[in-house]
Design a protein around this motif. Structure first.
Motif, PDB file in Angstrom:
ATOM      1  N   ASP A  19       0.876  -1.169   0.000  1.00 26.40           N
ATOM      2  CA  ASP A  19       0.000   0.000   0.000  1.00 26.40           C
ATOM      3  C   ASP A  19       0.917   1.223   0.000  1.00 26.40           C
ATOM      4  OD1 ASP A  19      -1.532   2.250   0.692  1.00 26.40           O
ATOM      5  OD2 ASP A  19      -2.803   1.121   2.076  1.00 26.40           O
ATOM      6  N   LYS A  24       1.753  -1.742  -5.327  1.00 28.17           N
ATOM      7  CA  LYS A  24       1.270  -3.053  -5.767  1.00 28.17           C
ATOM      8  C   LYS A  24       1.203  -3.197  -7.288  1.00 28.17           C
ATOM      9  CE  LYS A  24      -3.620  -1.937  -5.300  1.00 28.17           C
ATOM     10  NZ  LYS A  24      -4.847  -2.201  -4.580  1.00 28.17           N
ATOM     11  N   ASP A  57      -0.451   2.417  -9.060  1.00 27.46           N
ATOM     12  CA  ASP A  57      -0.082   2.972  -7.762  1.00 27.46           C
ATOM     13  C   ASP A  57       1.301   3.607  -7.797  1.00 27.46           C
ATOM     14  OD1 ASP A  57      -2.519   2.297  -6.695  1.00 27.46           O
ATOM     15  OD2 ASP A  57      -1.738   0.824  -5.272  1.00 27.46           O
TER      16      ASP A  57
END
Length: 113
Positions: free
Chosen positions: A15, A36, A40
């Motif tokens: 995350d 991930k 992101d």
């Protein structure tokens, strides 16, 4: 003044908002960020630039396509990583054709279009 730098690495369960740390030295402050997927990574790079990071290195899991995506998002004001960041932010990459941390695959194979 220390160089503000970052290292973005791929980890399937990472995350980018939580999985990060910074090591501070006299010459370099290095922030590491786990992401991930490529999407992101773009978000993380945009945030890092807003924080004052001026050098971003990508882990070996980023394939040729993923690296190009990041590079494009950083050069413009909108889009995926190079397009999202300014020309003042440099991007480099550690390269593996296949990465042992990604099941001996390239990020391009996992996250490519």
């Amino acid at each position: 003044m220390a160089l503000e730098a970052a290292f973005i690495f791929l980890a399937p369960e990472a995350d980018y908002e939580k999985d990060r740390s910074t090591i501070q030295t006299v010459e370099v402050n290095l922030t590491t960020v786990g992401v991930k997927n490529y999407e992101d990574a773009v978000k993380a790079a945009i945030g890092l630039e807003k924080e004052g990071i001026r050098a971003i290195e990508l882990c070996g899991g980023f394939g040729v396509e993923g690296t190009a995506m990041i590079k494009r998002a950083l050069s413009k004001e909108t889009a995926m990583i190079k397009r999202a960041l300014s020309k003042e932010t440099a991007v480099g990459v550690v390269r593996f054709d296949t990465h042992p941390g990604l099941g001996n695959q390239s990020g391009d194979d996992l996250f490519g279009n």
